[in-house]
Structures are given as C-alpha cells and as structure tokens.
Design an enzyme around this catalytic site. Structure first.
Site, short mmCIF file in Angstrom:
data_model
loop_
_atom_site.label_atom_id
_atom_site.label_comp_id
_atom_site.label_asym_id
_atom_site.label_seq_id
_atom_site.Cartn_x
_atom_site.Cartn_y
_atom_site.Cartn_z
N ARG A 1 0.83 -1.22 0.00
CA ARG A 1 0.00 0.00 0.00
C ARG A 1 0.86 1.27 0.00
O ARG A 1 0.45 2.32 -0.47
CB ARG A 1 -0.98 0.01 1.19
CG ARG A 1 -1.79 1.30 1.26
CD ARG A 1 -2.94 1.26 2.26
NE ARG A 1 -2.52 0.90 3.59
CZ ARG A 1 -1.96 1.74 4.46
NH1 ARG A 1 -1.74 2.99 4.15
NH2 ARG A 1 -1.62 1.31 5.67
N LYS B 1 -6.91 4.59 -19.87
CA LYS B 1 -7.18 4.90 -21.27
C LYS B 1 -6.02 4.40 -22.17
O LYS B 1 -5.77 3.23 -22.20
CB LYS B 1 -7.42 6.40 -21.43
CG LYS B 1 -8.33 6.99 -20.34
CD LYS B 1 -9.70 6.36 -20.30
CE LYS B 1 -10.55 7.02 -19.21
NZ LYS B 1 -11.80 6.35 -18.94
N TYR C 1 -12.96 16.79 -18.03
CA TYR C 1 -13.75 15.57 -17.88
C TYR C 1 -14.85 15.79 -16.81
O TYR C 1 -14.59 16.42 -15.78
CB TYR C 1 -12.80 14.43 -17.49
CG TYR C 1 -13.46 13.22 -16.93
CD1 TYR C 1 -14.40 12.50 -17.68
CD2 TYR C 1 -13.14 12.75 -15.66
CE1 TYR C 1 -15.01 11.37 -17.15
CE2 TYR C 1 -13.74 11.61 -15.13
CZ TYR C 1 -14.68 10.94 -15.88
OH TYR C 1 -15.28 9.82 -15.37
N ASP D 1 -3.86 17.49 -17.27
CA ASP D 1 -4.40 16.15 -17.50
C ASP D 1 -4.07 15.79 -18.95
O ASP D 1 -4.63 16.34 -19.89
CB ASP D 1 -5.91 16.13 -17.25
CG ASP D 1 -6.51 14.74 -17.40
OD1 ASP D 1 -5.95 13.93 -18.17
OD2 ASP D 1 -7.54 14.46 -16.76
N1 PLP Z 1 -9.21 12.41 -17.09
C1 PLP Z 1 -9.86 12.28 -18.26
C2 PLP Z 1 -9.56 13.22 -19.38
C3 PLP Z 1 -10.81 11.26 -18.41
O1 PLP Z 1 -11.47 11.14 -19.58
C4 PLP Z 1 -11.07 10.39 -17.31
C5 PLP Z 1 -12.08 9.32 -17.42
O2 PLP Z 1 -12.76 9.17 -18.40
C6 PLP Z 1 -10.36 10.58 -16.12
C7 PLP Z 1 -9.43 11.59 -16.05
C8 PLP Z 1 -10.60 9.68 -14.93
O3 PLP Z 1 -9.98 8.45 -15.14
P1 PLP Z 1 -10.35 7.10 -14.35
O4 PLP Z 1 -11.64 6.61 -14.90
O5 PLP Z 1 -9.18 6.20 -14.59
O6 PLP Z 1 -10.48 7.47 -12.90
#
Ligand code: PLP
Length: 393
Positions: A57, A206, A109, A181
């Site tokens: 962890r 992703k 997002y 991001d």
């Molecule tokens: N950032 C973006 C641009 C996303 O599209 C997503 C999820 O679709 C996330 C962050 C969050 O990712 P996670 O689903 O792995 O928590």
C-alpha cells in the site's frame, strides 16, 4: 536507461525492471508485505536510510516501482506515482496542492468537474473556472494568490488545445503550480513536463493501459512536490494492485505503436467526416482547418485517437447514429484497441448543468469517438452505413 532514448525503446527497456533470473518480462510481486533478516534491517528501510521493499500500500513493492520508473522516463519526469485510478491521482493532487483554491482553465472531464464543484467545496477548496482565451481574467485571479492551475489539453470532449507554455509561464510568474491532465494525448503524443508544467496526470485506464481491461492513474513531476502527494496516497489508500502494475508494464511496451495507429486512423476519420454533408462540425486538432491546429502542432507530436463531431438532425439523429454503429461499441471510456462511440451528454458529461454544457459546446448532437486500431476503411464503412440509416435527403 537515459531519457535520450526513443520512446519506443524506453517503453520496452526503460525503468528498474530487474529480474534475477534474467526473464525479459517483469515478474509479478503479488504480495502485500516483505520480510527482513533483522529489526536493524527493517528500520533502515522504514527510516528511508536504505532503499527496499516494505508494504505494497505504501508503493514499496518491486512491481509498482518498476512501473513508476518506466512511466517517469516516458513523461520526462524525475518521478512518477501510480494510483488505483485517474480520479485517485487527480484527487490526491488537489487535496495536496489546492488549499488556497485553484484555477481550472477550459473544459474538463465530467468526473473532475463534479469533484471540483461538488466534493471539494465541502472541504473549503474553491475553484475558479476560466476561459483559456481570457488571459487577462486568468492573470487577475492569479494575482489574488492561487496554489494550482489545472487544465486538460486536448480537452474532453471537444478537443480544444490550450497552449501549455503560455499558461505555465503566466502561472509561474505568480508562484502557482501547473498540472495538466494528459490523458487524451498520452506521453507518446505530448510531454507537458518538458513544456514547463509541474505535474502531468493521466488516467492510465485509457491509452496507457490501451486494452479497456485495467483501471489506473499516474502523476509525474519533481520529487520535492511528489513527496507530499505520496503521503496522501499512502494514507488515503489509493495504491494500485501489483497485478495491475504488471499488466500496465506489459501494455506500455506497445504504447508508441498503438498511438501511431490511433493517430492515423483518427485523422483519416476526421477527414472523412469533415467532407460529409450530414456533419456540421468536426473537432480534431489534426485538421488543418481546426482553430487549434497551430498550437497543437507546436506542442504535440501526434494529434491522438479522440475526435468529436456534430451531426445534423439534433439529439435524436445522434442517438440513432450511435445505436446503429456496429463496429464502434456504444460505451464510455476511451483509448482501447477497439473503437468506442459515446454521446457526451449521456456519458462523460451526464448530469452537468444545461448552461455549463452549452457554454462548452457540448450539445445533444455531439458524438465522441475513441478511434481504435481496426482497419480504418472498415470503421469508415461502419460510419457510412450508420449515417445512411438517418435517411437524410
Ligand atoms: N481524465 C480524463 C480526461 C478522463 O477522460 C477520465 C475518465 O474518463 C479521467 C481523467 C478519470 O480516469 P479514471 O476513470 O481512470 O479514474
């Protein structure tokens, strides 16, 4: 392994992937804890005077460390931390570095938006949302004293591009840290840290994972900043399981190859849709006519596998189109080998207030594609038959 090596080489050989038996694939350390010969040995690792493995962890597990060292090379970072999801990485960053409030530039997002507008305000963490075109407003807010500037580029779902160097220079002038991001681009298309940002974040669920079969997150930057985030990660229990780290290391070995194909397939589909009479607008930074093309060319080495488009006929036509696609899975998420389609108003941005959606150009006729690795002519044929089913005259 040096960062000077090409990303294709780093994806395969980079990082501390040591196996005493000489296996080219990384062994999985599927264990929660590690034993010591003596209390003196244990204390050296606990005190940090000696490197070693202790408790999974805490991230002190060889499978986790191997993944983190590889990701740091890909991001051009001093260090990377992995998390149980992209949202875990994002929330750990905000909880650590947004105490005096933060600024979010441009579109993000839907899940991050919810965190910023619904959960974090409960802790007194307030976010200002600023249009990337309004640098005067941004500078005014920075002057107030803000800890963190956060943005996505390309953004979800309309693929807007924000100039990383420009915003970072401005934020640094007022002592704010900058986090990007980078999920839509991946380090194979864009390296925010090399453009001046302090943190690069990705949902590894992703493109990094790339097969729609794992959930993970990564945050990269300088160790002096990551140490504090690491303490939050540890005590919030946001660690990734070693099995997932192992799977992700394997996925990374094909990242550049996959991204090349995502890029070329998406560009071909963007050209096809752009020329189609039933399509009002295509959002893809790789198109020469895109308002974002010049900045994208400056900071990206490829334009990615994500694109969105506005279909004529409104929400009803959009639903019919996505329902009639056969190769594209109707599913949220992105970045897998298979192509996915979604209507952001019913998936990634579901529940966002009407005005906020309109302000961001997220209409019911907007369709988002995550373009996969299939033969592109098959994907275009599928789009053609689904569009034909709309019976536009
Ligand atoms: N950032 C973006 C641009 C996303 O599209 C997503 C999820 O679709 C996330 C962050 C969050 O990712 P996670 O689903 O792995 O928590």
């Amino acid at each position: 392994m040096t960062t000077k090596q090409n990303i294709s080489t780093l994806c395969i050989h980079g990082g501390d992937i040591t196996d005493v038996l000489g296996s080219p694939s990384m062994p999985l350390y599927d264990t929660t804890t590690f034993g010591f010969d003596s209390t003196a040995d244990l204390l050296e690792v606990v005190n940090g005077t000696k490197e070693g493995y202790l408790y999974t962890r805490y991230g002190m597990n060889p499978s986790i460390k191997a993944l983190e060292s590889k990701l740091a090379l890909l991001d051009g970072a001093e260090q990377s931390l992995v998390f149980s999801s992209g949202m875990a990485a994002i929330s750990a960053l905000f909880l650590t570095y947004a105490r005096r409030g933060m600024i979010c530039v441009g579109d993000i997002y839907g899940g991050t938006m919810q965190l910023l507008t619904e959960q974090l305000p409960e802790l007194g963490i307030v976010t200002q949302f600023i249009d990337p075109a309004d640098l005067v407003h941004l500078e005014k807010q920075l002057q107030v004293g803000i800890d963190l500037v956060f943005f996505e580029t390309p953004s979800n779902p309309t693929l807007k591009i924000i100039d990383i160097t420009e915003i970072t220079k401005l934020a640094h002038k007022y002592g704010a840290l900058v986090a990007i991001d980078n999920t839509f681009a991946s380090p194979a298309n864009q390296k925010p840290l090399l453009l001046g940002a302090d943190f690069a974040i990705q949902s590894a669920t992703k493109f990094l994972g790339g097969h729609s079969d794992l959930t993970a997150g990564v945050l990269s930057g300088q160790t002096k900043y990551l140490n504090r985030i690491n303490a939050w990660r540890k005590n919030l229990g946001q660690m990734l399981a070693p099995e997932i780290a192992h799977k992700l290391v394997r996925s990374l070995s094909t990242l550049p190859l996959r991204i090349q194909r995502h890029n070329s397939n998406a560009l071909a589909i963007a050209h096809y849709l752009e020329a189609h009479s039933t399509v009002n607008h295509v959002y893809y930074p790789g198109l020469a006519g895109s308002a974002h093309h010049e900045v994208a060319k400056k900071q990206m080495s490829g334009f990615g596998g994500m694109l969105s488009f506005e279909i004529k006929g409104g929400g009803e036509a959009a639903i019919k189109l996505v329902d009639n696609l056969q190769l594209f899975y109707l599913a949220p998420s992105l970045g897998g080998t298979e192509s996915l389609v979604s209507q952001p108003v019913t998936t990634s941005h579901f529940g966002m207030p009407e005005q906020a959606l309109l302000d961001r150009g997220i209409t019911s006729s907007l369709i988002r594609l995550s373009v996969g690795l299939e033969e592109v002519s098959d994907l275009i044929q599928d789009l053609e038959q689904a569009i034909a089913s709309l019976n536009f005259k």
